[in-house]
Scaffold this active site. Structure first.
Site, PDB file in Angstrom:
ATOM      1  N   HIS A  82       0.758  -1.047   0.036  1.00  0.00           N
ATOM      2  CA  HIS A  82       0.023  -0.199  -0.048  1.00  0.00           C
ATOM      3  C   HIS A  82       0.906   1.495   0.158  1.00  0.00           C
ATOM      4  O   HIS A  82       0.700   2.263  -0.417  1.00  0.00           O
ATOM      5  CB  HIS A  82      -1.163   0.082   1.223  1.00  0.00           C
ATOM      6  CG  HIS A  82      -1.986   0.998   1.029  1.00  0.00           C
ATOM      7  ND1 HIS A  82      -2.236   2.172   1.913  1.00  0.00           N
ATOM      8  CD2 HIS A  82      -3.301   0.845   0.401  1.00  0.00           C
ATOM      9  CE1 HIS A  82      -3.162   3.040   1.571  1.00  0.00           C
ATOM     10  NE2 HIS A  82      -3.984   2.231   0.659  1.00  0.00           N
ATOM     11  N   CYS A  83       1.889   1.229   0.657  1.00  0.00           N
ATOM     12  CA  CYS A  83       2.941   2.536   0.845  1.00  0.00           C
ATOM     13  C   CYS A  83       3.297   2.664  -0.570  1.00  0.00           C
ATOM     14  O   CYS A  83       3.602   4.067  -0.705  1.00  0.00           O
ATOM     15  CB  CYS A  83       4.140   2.069   1.835  1.00  0.00           C
ATOM     16  SG  CYS A  83       3.768   1.679   3.551  1.00  0.00           S
ATOM     17  N   THR A  84       3.434   1.916  -1.354  1.00  0.00           N
ATOM     18  CA  THR A  84       4.342   2.086  -2.707  1.00  0.00           C
ATOM     19  C   THR A  84       3.334   2.696  -4.028  1.00  0.00           C
ATOM     20  O   THR A  84       3.732   3.106  -4.933  1.00  0.00           O
ATOM     21  CB  THR A  84       4.928   0.977  -3.302  1.00  0.00           C
ATOM     22  OG1 THR A  84       4.032  -0.097  -3.536  1.00  0.00           O
ATOM     23  CG2 THR A  84       5.972   0.233  -2.353  1.00  0.00           C
TER      24      THR A  84
END
Length: 343
Positions: A332-334
């Site tokens: 999700h962070c990317t």
């Protein structure tokens, strides 16, 4: 400031036009000796997303050929040269919102590298405007330091975040809780902010909500928990459970909380890795879920089963959650979703 603009942030599970992601930058890596392994991890993620929808990969000019060698043969993958310092596009990319006519705009938050933790960040702070210019989408400049991983919305007026992050003095020291809520209402069209206290232990982003909680649907929330009283996340999750039990959403609904058992603890160089099944990503017709190979504990299998039960119409596409986690984040962070354009 008026109550809000005419824009609303759609929930992540709505149809996407495409996904945006940034290619890793060796000079900014915590472990640059892992460069090739991290590139392979990003490539696996990019190609997994491309099974479901188009994906645009932001690359620095000097990394274009390397990225093309990994992912350039897939017809659903497009490379776009945009200079950046680091590869966490969820946090420095635009947050897409939609007006009443279905037209998209992008919120350009201020970015200061998670509270000035990593220098430099000037290129990252310019990524959102560069992306919006390329897409020809209206830019809304918000005078607020905010990372996309620190918020999640249900699409019906409710946003969830953590005090640990948004109220941290390393972000907006001159703004009160009420000031920050006003900006969130103004730019995202939300009506209610649910404030959890803390994110998972050891999260260097100061408690991003996308590692501990996310909406599965309006009125329904996935929350990562542990039943081990000796684990440092036990007190954190018990506190968050109490908050959610006493909180209603923007529509006045009691929130249904679905507990997701956390992966077993893994440390690297005496530091706990921020492992989370909540750090999955919705794609068109599917979910990209990081798993961690803990067959003995069975938590991977339980997480897959739980998500498949919650989203029977979606294909659960697993990916190695350990591939890039030493660099500080996961699926999700990317990623950053671009909602579907108006017909």
């Amino acid at each position: 400031m008026e109550q809000h603009l005419t824009y609303i942030m759609p929930p992540e599970w709505e149809k996407h036009e495409r996904t945006l992601i940034s290619w890793p930058v060796k000079d900014s890596m915590v472990y640059p000796e892992d460069w090739e392994a991290v590139c392979k991890g990003y490539a696996d993620l990019i190609l997994a997303i491309a099974e479901f929808e188009p994906i645009t990969v932001l690359v620095n000019k000097e990394d274009h050929d390397a990225a093309a060698a990994y992912v350039g043969q897939d017809e659903n993958v497009t490379l776009l040269e945009v200079s950046h310092d680091d590869a966490w596009l969820r946090d420095n990319g635009p947050t897409f919102v939609r007006d009443e006519a279905g037209k998209l705009a992008g919120v350009n938050w201020r970015f200061n590298a998670w509270g000035e933790k990593y220098f430099p960040w000037d290129l990252d702070d310019a990524v959102a405007p560069a992306v919006l210019r390329h897409l020809g989408i209206k830019q809304l400049d918000a005078p607020l330091v905010l990372e996309g991983g620190s918020i999640h919305v249900d699409g019906e007026g409710t946003l969830i975040t953590t005090e640990e992050c948004l109220l941290n003095p390393n972000r907006n020291p001159d703004l009160s809780k009420e000031d920050i809520e006003a900006y969130l209402r103004h730019y995202l069209g939300i009506e209610k902010v649910i404030w959890l206290k803390r994110g998972v232990a050891g999260d260097e982003t100061d408690g991003h909500v996308d590692n501990i909680a996310c909406f599965a649907a309006p009125g329904k929330l996935l929350l990562q928990v542990t039943d081990d009283p000796e684990d440092e996340n036990f007190e954190i999750t018990q506190e968050n459970l109490r908050i959610l039990d006493e909180t209603k959403d923007a529509k006045g609904r009691q929130i249904e909380v679905i507990a997701v058992q956390q992966p077993p603890k893994i440390t690297w160089n005496d530091t706990r890795l921020t492992l989370s099944y909540i750090n999955f990503y919705f794609v068109n017709g599917g979910i990209i879920l990081p798993v961690f190979g803990n067959t003995a504990k069975g938590t991977d299998e339980r997480a897959i089963k739980l998500l498949q039960e919650q989203f029977p119409e979606r294909r659960i596409r697993t990916i190695d959650g350990l591939a890039i986690i030493k660099e500080g984040g996961n699926v999700h962070c990317t990623t950053q979703q671009m909602p579907a354009m108006e017909e």
